[in-house]
Design a protein around this motif. Sequence first.
Motif, PDB file in Angstrom:
ATOM      1  N   ALA A   1       0.841  -1.198   0.000  1.00 20.08           N
ATOM      2  CA  ALA A   1       0.000   0.000   0.000  1.00 20.08           C
ATOM      3  C   ALA A   1       0.876   1.249   0.000  1.00 20.08           C
ATOM      4  CB  ALA A   1      -0.917   0.003   1.221  1.00 20.08           C
ATOM      5  N   ILE A   2       0.954   1.921  -1.139  1.00 18.00           N
ATOM      6  CA  ILE A   2       1.767   3.138  -1.245  1.00 18.00           C
ATOM      7  C   ILE A   2       1.081   4.275  -0.495  1.00 18.00           C
ATOM      8  CG2 ILE A   2       2.799   4.796  -2.826  1.00 18.00           C
ATOM      9  CD1 ILE A   2       2.738   2.622  -4.970  1.00 18.00           C
ATOM     10  N   LYS A   3       1.789   4.913   0.405  1.00 17.13           N
ATOM     11  CA  LYS A   3       1.242   6.021   1.184  1.00 17.13           C
ATOM     12  C   LYS A   3       1.438   7.345   0.450  1.00 17.13           C
ATOM     13  CE  LYS A   3       0.186   3.292   4.577  1.00 17.13           C
ATOM     14  NZ  LYS A   3      -1.230   2.973   4.877  1.00 17.13           N
TER      15      LYS A   3
ATOM     16  N   HIS B   1       6.864   5.938   0.724  1.00 11.60           N
ATOM     17  CA  HIS B   1       6.669   4.984   1.826  1.00 11.60           C
ATOM     18  C   HIS B   1       5.660   3.928   1.402  1.00 11.60           C
ATOM     19  CE1 HIS B   1       4.922   4.211   6.118  1.00 11.60           C
ATOM     20  NE2 HIS B   1       5.764   3.248   5.753  1.00 11.60           N
ATOM     21  N   CYS B   2       6.044   2.670   1.528  1.00 14.73           N
ATOM     22  CA  CYS B   2       5.160   1.579   1.105  1.00 14.73           C
ATOM     23  C   CYS B   2       5.250   0.406   2.080  1.00 14.73           C
ATOM     24  CB  CYS B   2       5.528   1.117  -0.302  1.00 14.73           C
ATOM     25  SG  CYS B   2       4.515  -0.253  -0.902  1.00 14.73           S
ATOM     26  N   PRO B   3       4.288   0.250   2.997  1.00 15.23           N
ATOM     27  CA  PRO B   3       4.234  -0.966   3.821  1.00 15.23           C
ATOM     28  C   PRO B   3       3.841  -2.164   2.947  1.00 15.23           C
ATOM     29  CG  PRO B   3       2.914   0.828   4.765  1.00 15.23           C
ATOM     30  CD  PRO B   3       3.249   1.218   3.369  1.00 15.23           C
ATOM     31  N   VAL B   4       4.453  -3.299   3.201  1.00 13.45           N
ATOM     32  CA  VAL B   4       4.138  -4.546   2.493  1.00 13.45           C
ATOM     33  C   VAL B   4       3.774  -5.577   3.549  1.00 13.45           C
ATOM     34  CG1 VAL B   4       4.945  -6.265   0.843  1.00 13.45           C
ATOM     35  CG2 VAL B   4       5.835  -3.923   0.733  1.00 13.45           C
TER      36      VAL B   4
ATOM     37  N   ALA C   1     -12.259  -0.968  -5.339  1.00 18.11           N
ATOM     38  CA  ALA C   1     -12.347  -1.299  -3.912  1.00 18.11           C
ATOM     39  C   ALA C   1     -12.275  -0.025  -3.078  1.00 18.11           C
ATOM     40  CB  ALA C   1     -11.223  -2.247  -3.520  1.00 18.11           C
ATOM     41  N   ALA C   2     -12.951  -0.050  -1.944  1.00 17.74           N
ATOM     42  CA  ALA C   2     -12.858   1.078  -1.016  1.00 17.74           C
ATOM     43  C   ALA C   2     -11.490   1.080  -0.354  1.00 17.74           C
ATOM     44  CB  ALA C   2     -13.954   0.974   0.039  1.00 17.74           C
ATOM     45  N   LYS C   3     -11.031   2.269   0.033  1.00 18.54           N
ATOM     46  CA  LYS C   3      -9.751   2.362   0.719  1.00 18.54           C
ATOM     47  C   LYS C   3      -9.846   1.703   2.088  1.00 18.54           C
ATOM     48  CE  LYS C   3      -8.126   6.684  -1.384  1.00 18.54           C
ATOM     49  NZ  LYS C   3      -7.702   8.081  -1.119  1.00 18.54           N
ATOM     50  N   ARG C   4      -8.802   0.991   2.447  1.00 15.84           N
ATOM     51  CA  ARG C   4      -8.758   0.405   3.780  1.00 15.84           C
ATOM     52  C   ARG C   4      -8.534   1.502   4.822  1.00 15.84           C
ATOM     53  NH1 ARG C   4      -7.367  -5.092   4.284  1.00 15.84           N
ATOM     54  NH2 ARG C   4      -7.384  -6.212   2.298  1.00 15.84           N
ATOM     55  N   PRO C   5      -9.090   1.351   6.006  1.00  8.14           N
ATOM     56  CA  PRO C   5      -8.811   2.332   7.064  1.00  8.14           C
ATOM     57  C   PRO C   5      -7.308   2.372   7.351  1.00  8.14           C
ATOM     58  CG  PRO C   5     -10.669   0.923   7.672  1.00  8.14           C
ATOM     59  CD  PRO C   5     -10.072   0.331   6.440  1.00  8.14           C
ATOM     60  N   THR C   6      -6.780   3.546   7.557  1.00  3.92           N
ATOM     61  CA  THR C   6      -5.356   3.684   7.853  1.00  3.92           C
ATOM     62  C   THR C   6      -5.076   3.240   9.286  1.00  3.92           C
ATOM     63  OG1 THR C   6      -5.604   5.952   8.659  1.00  3.92           O
ATOM     64  CG2 THR C   6      -5.242   5.648   6.278  1.00  3.92           C
ATOM     65  N   GLN C   7      -3.773   3.022   9.578  1.00  3.44           N
ATOM     66  CA  GLN C   7      -3.390   2.670  10.941  1.00  3.44           C
ATOM     67  C   GLN C   7      -3.842   3.755  11.915  1.00  3.44           C
ATOM     68  OE1 GLN C   7      -1.862  -0.024  12.282  1.00  3.44           O
ATOM     69  NE2 GLN C   7      -1.859  -1.126  10.335  1.00  3.44           N
TER      70      GLN C   7
END
Length: 574
Positions: A4-6, A81-84, A178-184
């Motif tokens: 998910a690219i921030k 920034h990209c969490p995997v 798809a809808a965006k996932r809720p962020t942390q």
Amino acid sequence: MIAAIKDPGSNTRGLLAYLYGPGRHDEHLDPHIVAGFAMLAMPDPGRDEQATLTQLARYLDEPVALRNSEAGTRLTGHVWHCPVRAAPEDRHLSDTEWADIAHRIVAAAGIAPDRDDLACRWIAVRHADDHIHIVATTVREDGRRPKLHGSGKRLATACRQIEKDYGLRRLGPGDGTAAKRPTQAEMHKAKRLGWKQPSRTWLEERIRDAIPHASRIEELLAYLEADGIQVKIRRLPSGDLKGYSLARPGDLNADGTPNYLSGSTIAPDLSLPKLQALLAAGAPEEHPTARRYRHTSGWQRTTDTLDTLHQHLTEETTTGGEEGDGALAQAQITALGDILNATTQTAPADLRAELRAATRTFARAQRSKIRADHQAAAGLRHAARDILRTGDGPGSTLAALIAALVWAAILAERWHRARGHHQQAHAAQLTVQHLQTAYDQAAAEHLTAPTHRPPSTETINDLTHDLRAAVPDHAARILADPAWHALATVLADAETGGHQPRRLLQEAAARRELTTARQPAKVLLGRIQHTSRGPAPNRAADAARLRTITRHNPATTTPPPPHRTGNDPHRRTR
């Protein structure tokens, strides 16, 4: 696996401080670098006591600083920034495996293409078992900017291949709907405030709950406002609506102002233009079946209406969509979500948990790249409103409706799969599981009650004969189904009321193929309880119709099955 690219940032040191820090809830354990650009020269504060975050940030920012000095301007938005993250059920990957995955991700994104010695500087930090964070600065060693356009799609393709190569859970490719996932941050905020859902998810659910109640966007917003949600409307100079935003009660920004989210931010299909198109197609009018069956409940009338959806989706799936562009089928699936939602709102409390889960899951199946012809599915949207207006009814009526929804969701899953909509098909498949559980709960009492007054052995033998004649390919499975005796009782009761068991079986089987049914007798029972509740056929009219058919095509007629006569409802005259 999800990459998910921030949104781009400008503070390399600040991001590193978060990654190497304890986390918001002390969830970061042993942060360290597993891969990166020029690993030998890179300081790692997680493994070298002498290395600092400032040193690491300066190392990553060197090309950016050089460009700034040459250009005489300060570059912003240069931190990528990209969490995997792996799926919860995936095995734990080693540092070596995560390093390989990181290299494949930055290559696919365009940050560091293979065999490119002048690529961007980057690192992959691991501070948990199930994910890594890739940080890069988007100025190459030669001073140029990387080509990142379309990187999201390339990353999705790379993740699908990584899943295959490492034996991880394989996700279906997405289509951008798809809808965006809720962020942390959103999830941590919800936890801090004691909420079960982040605001984005909570608001989406409230909007979908409101849709069946409204026929215009103004009604929808008024309904939400009456529910305590803060509504902010934007208008054009002409006075027409330009957009809307919603804020959950108690969800405030740092300055104390409401945290408003636009409809398109909440979900792609909840933007103002899409909601206006959807609601305009469902202008209120009397439901067509309501004029004929005013004494029946909204549940019962909706079960009848769903037959049109069953027929059309079956035809489209069978032909592979070759005969149309899918606009009608997509509209019907969207309207099916409204019916699911309305059913959830009017169902007894003990069924709402599973029905609510089905509604939430099916939201992903309601939208695809295919533009829906909402006007063509207006009848189904009227049915959803009909449930809310008149709802309620006998428990067996609700069980029949849920059974019809199970089959509708199965058809939606097949239609999406035939079109290559993998995520939507998976969502519909999960919806079927929730609905089947809800049906088992709803039908439990109505499956048990008939077994307390079984027909005579002679009547069961006659009904077995009818069953073998009506559905010969499935008769063995139906007879072995524990629900067969309850089905036999319902058929006997229906025959006492003037219905023909063989015809009821044929009609029920025609509306729902039985090959994939877990319990075919239970499926037929729910349907027959629904159809046999109406008046018995007019035999004089049937005879006249039979004579007409015989004159036109004698080969297509079959003699009607014998009727039971006399006073004993459990005895048939041969």
